[in-house]
Write a protein that holds these residues in place. Sequence first.
Motif, PDB file in Angstrom:
ATOM      1  N   UNK A 210       0.817  -1.220   0.000  1.00 59.27           N
ATOM      2  CA  UNK A 210       0.000   0.000   0.000  1.00 59.27           C
ATOM      3  C   UNK A 210       0.850   1.269   0.000  1.00 59.27           C
ATOM      4  N   UNK A 211       0.540   2.177  -0.914  1.00 63.09           N
ATOM      5  CA  UNK A 211       1.325   3.405  -1.082  1.00 63.09           C
ATOM      6  C   UNK A 211       0.819   4.443  -0.085  1.00 63.09           C
ATOM      7  N   UNK A 212       1.733   4.937   0.753  1.00 58.92           N
ATOM      8  CA  UNK A 212       1.378   5.912   1.784  1.00 58.92           C
ATOM      9  C   UNK A 212       1.731   7.339   1.390  1.00 58.92           C
ATOM     10  N   UNK A 213       2.801   7.524   0.608  1.00 49.92           N
ATOM     11  CA  UNK A 213       3.243   8.868   0.258  1.00 49.92           C
ATOM     12  C   UNK A 213       4.024   8.816  -1.048  1.00 49.92           C
ATOM     13  N   UNK A 214       4.042   9.950  -1.763  1.00 43.03           N
ATOM     14  CA  UNK A 214       4.785  10.030  -3.014  1.00 43.03           C
ATOM     15  C   UNK A 214       5.093  11.491  -3.326  1.00 43.03           C
ATOM     16  N   UNK A 215       6.159  11.701  -4.098  1.00 44.21           N
ATOM     17  CA  UNK A 215       6.548  13.062  -4.482  1.00 44.21           C
ATOM     18  C   UNK A 215       7.447  13.014  -5.715  1.00 44.21           C
ATOM     19  N   UNK A 216       7.544  14.176  -6.377  1.00 42.77           N
ATOM     20  CA  UNK A 216       8.455  14.366  -7.500  1.00 42.77           C
ATOM     21  C   UNK A 216       9.702  15.092  -7.018  1.00 42.77           C
ATOM     22  N   UNK A 217      10.833  14.795  -7.650  1.00 43.04           N
ATOM     23  CA  UNK A 217      12.022  15.613  -7.443  1.00 43.04           C
ATOM     24  C   UNK A 217      11.843  16.933  -8.188  1.00 43.04           C
ATOM     25  N   UNK A 218      12.588  17.979  -7.830  1.00 43.25           N
ATOM     26  CA  UNK A 218      12.342  19.317  -8.400  1.00 43.25           C
ATOM     27  C   UNK A 218      12.377  19.386  -9.919  1.00 43.25           C
ATOM     28  N   UNK A 219      13.207  18.577 -10.597  1.00 43.75           N
ATOM     29  CA  UNK A 219      13.265  18.651 -12.054  1.00 43.75           C
ATOM     30  C   UNK A 219      12.125  17.890 -12.726  1.00 43.75           C
ATOM     31  N   UNK A 220      11.416  17.050 -11.978  1.00 43.80           N
ATOM     32  CA  UNK A 220      10.257  16.357 -12.514  1.00 43.80           C
ATOM     33  C   UNK A 220      10.544  15.090 -13.281  1.00 43.80           C
ATOM     34  N   UNK A 221      11.791  14.714 -13.455  1.00 41.56           N
ATOM     35  CA  UNK A 221      12.114  13.509 -14.219  1.00 41.56           C
ATOM     36  C   UNK A 221      12.086  12.245 -13.369  1.00 41.56           C
ATOM     37  N   UNK A 222      12.083  12.375 -12.070  1.00 36.98           N
ATOM     38  CA  UNK A 222      12.101  11.235 -11.150  1.00 36.98           C
ATOM     39  C   UNK A 222      11.017  11.440 -10.107  1.00 36.98           C
ATOM     40  N   UNK A 223      10.267  10.390  -9.817  1.00 37.05           N
ATOM     41  CA  UNK A 223       9.320  10.449  -8.703  1.00 37.05           C
ATOM     42  C   UNK A 223       9.596   9.288  -7.746  1.00 37.05           C
ATOM     43  N   UNK A 224       9.205   9.483  -6.498  1.00 30.94           N
ATOM     44  CA  UNK A 224       9.531   8.561  -5.413  1.00 30.94           C
ATOM     45  C   UNK A 224       8.240   8.167  -4.714  1.00 30.94           C
ATOM     46  N   UNK A 225       8.108   6.883  -4.415  1.00 26.97           N
ATOM     47  CA  UNK A 225       6.931   6.371  -3.720  1.00 26.97           C
ATOM     48  C   UNK A 225       7.365   5.645  -2.452  1.00 26.97           C
ATOM     49  N   UNK A 226       6.515   5.685  -1.445  1.00 24.73           N
ATOM     50  CA  UNK A 226       6.801   5.041  -0.167  1.00 24.73           C
ATOM     51  C   UNK A 226       5.596   4.216   0.249  1.00 24.73           C
ATOM     52  N   UNK A 227       5.861   2.996   0.696  1.00 23.47           N
ATOM     53  CA  UNK A 227       4.815   2.109   1.176  1.00 23.47           C
ATOM     54  C   UNK A 227       5.429   0.865   1.763  1.00 23.47           C
ATOM     55  N   UNK A 228       4.808   0.309   2.781  1.00 29.70           N
ATOM     56  CA  UNK A 228       5.425  -0.813   3.472  1.00 29.70           C
ATOM     57  C   UNK A 228       6.712  -0.364   4.121  1.00 29.70           C
ATOM     58  N   UNK A 229       7.762  -1.121   3.932  1.00 36.71           N
ATOM     59  CA  UNK A 229       9.078  -0.754   4.474  1.00 36.71           C
ATOM     60  C   UNK A 229      10.040  -0.323   3.375  1.00 36.71           C
ATOM     61  N   UNK A 230       9.524   0.033   2.206  1.00 41.52           N
ATOM     62  CA  UNK A 230      10.379   0.353   1.073  1.00 41.52           C
ATOM     63  C   UNK A 230      10.078   1.735   0.511  1.00 41.52           C
ATOM     64  N   UNK A 231      11.154   2.383   0.071  1.00 46.15           N
ATOM     65  CA  UNK A 231      11.061   3.616  -0.719  1.00 46.15           C
ATOM     66  C   UNK A 231      11.589   3.282  -2.108  1.00 46.15           C
ATOM     67  N   UNK A 232      10.767   3.527  -3.135  1.00 44.45           N
ATOM     68  CA  UNK A 232      11.150   3.178  -4.497  1.00 44.45           C
ATOM     69  C   UNK A 232      11.297   4.436  -5.345  1.00 44.45           C
ATOM     70  N   UNK A 233      12.318   4.409  -6.192  1.00 47.62           N
ATOM     71  CA  UNK A 233      12.647   5.544  -7.050  1.00 47.62           C
ATOM     72  C   UNK A 233      12.389   5.135  -8.491  1.00 47.62           C
ATOM     73  N   UNK A 234      11.599   5.963  -9.219  1.00 50.80           N
ATOM     74  CA  UNK A 234      11.190   5.647 -10.592  1.00 50.80           C
ATOM     75  C   UNK A 234      11.678   6.745 -11.529  1.00 50.80           C
ATOM     76  N   UNK A 235      12.122   6.332 -12.707  1.00 51.18           N
ATOM     77  CA  UNK A 235      12.607   7.262 -13.720  1.00 51.18           C
ATOM     78  C   UNK A 235      11.499   7.502 -14.736  1.00 51.18           C
ATOM     79  N   UNK A 236      10.943   8.701 -14.747  1.00 53.34           N
ATOM     80  CA  UNK A 236       9.833   9.013 -15.635  1.00 53.34           C
ATOM     81  C   UNK A 236      10.281   9.114 -17.088  1.00 53.34           C
TER      82      UNK A 236
END
Length: 534
Positions: A210-236
């Motif tokens: 389950x995703x609890x929080x998410x945000x974009x980095x300032x340049x907008x090319x990468x977003x980050x999601x948090x849920x469970x015990x993991x933080x995942x980084x995605x390349x848009x």
Amino acid sequence: MTSFQPLNIRRFQQKAQVVTPDTIYWDRLAKPELLKEHTTIDYIDFSPSEPSNFVLTCSVRVQIYNLVTKLVVKNLSRFQKTAYGANFRQDGRLLAAGDEEGHVKIFDTTSRNILRLFKGHKAPVHRAFFTADKLQLASFADDKSVRLWDVANEKVVQTYEDAHTDYIRAGAMHPQSSHMFISGGYDGKINLYDTRAEKAITHTLDHGSPVESMLFLPNGSIFITAGGTQVRVWDLISGSRLLTTMSQHHKTITCLSLGSDGRRLLSGGLDRHVKIYDVSTYKTVHTLTYPNAVVSLGVAAKDQAVVAGMVDGLVSIKRMIVESKPSHLKKIRVSYRKQRLQKMARPATGVPVDHVVSDKSKGNKLQKFDIHLRKYNYKKALDCVCTPLNVKKHPEMVVAVITELQHRGALQAALTDRKDITIIRFINFLCKHLGEVRFMRPLLNAASAVMDVFENNAFAYNKPMIAALERLKRTMKSEVELTCQLLQIKGALEMIIGGALDNNESSTNHSYTQPIPTKMHPSKAASSYIVIVD
């Protein structure tokens, strides 16, 4: 004749923690100032404009606090039921918040008036964010839908029904593009939206929990999601592929925030920790600890403060201590020190010299036990160092003296003809610190010396002495058993790693033949379980 050299205690000291620039920087956070609310702090957000006020969402109230005075500047209590996710617009003039009734309200931060009221969701709205152009608003609700609203006309622009199969509790807007945003639900899915495309949901990703929080980095090319015990980084940019996964928490991660102008990422969790990551390497650079589970987090501009909200309604405010610039007095002291050194370098003849050798031997004072060791008073040296303060806070001093006595062959003499209480105190020290790696070898030799003393001398074996010897016996036995277990684990790991390497070699050589198991030589198999005690 050379002077007496004091004991080298430094070799028995624990290794100091590696001091990094991030450690020095974040240690400048002052002691926390605490606020107490009635219930869980749902969301924290800082105003992007001056002054750096922050808003707390708690129960049926949305309160704006002054960071300096810690007093309530505005109290937005126009909610019939629980409010959620109050956050500022990019210019700080408007504030949006959802509520349990399924409404989204927009407030004027200067007058506390409700400027807009959006109705349409059939379940609580936990998050609502403004788009990059400040003209629209996206809301994420528990009715599994996402809605895009026009702020000026107070109308819905687009509705994404059944975007998820469970509650939607997280979302984030692209910081530069007003037509892109993301949502995260309790179904573990992440949806990417593009309002220009025919198919609104362009990508669907799986976070795994389950995703609890998410945000974009300032340049907008990468977003980050948090849920469970993991933080995942995605390349848009590269098709929303997974860049890395960070698992530094051992309980659910509840909130994310950016610091240091987007160069640091902060994650808070139910394990009472806030982890700080370097965005360039995605490695943990610092950890903040709190008295209870962290459920919301906010970082002021230029890291002026870190505000964390906890599950019991406690709010911790840690402000950054600003270091003062060096004053002109410090420059005067430096110039005076240079002039004094120049005068020292010019003798009475007026001819300058190349180098001045200062005599530092006067400042090298000996400890009391060093003085006794210099006079060969071994018993007094041992008594002098075995004080309750040294035994409790500076055990490395005691071990240094024991080691020196062993090198001189005088430890047995220092323990002979002593009172029972002295021998018992020494045995208690051995039992307490025998398991520490830095002390193990010298203390094992010291325990052997104690047994030699008992073997060569007659003692009145009273009950306290027998109890001390029993403790020493149990401690030695437990250390031997622990060593055996570790050697067994080492042998098992070596077999597993060896098997994995053999499988890799067979796969790279494209060998399809079944390997013939070989029997280990008895001597090699037994060598993994031999315990050697000095």
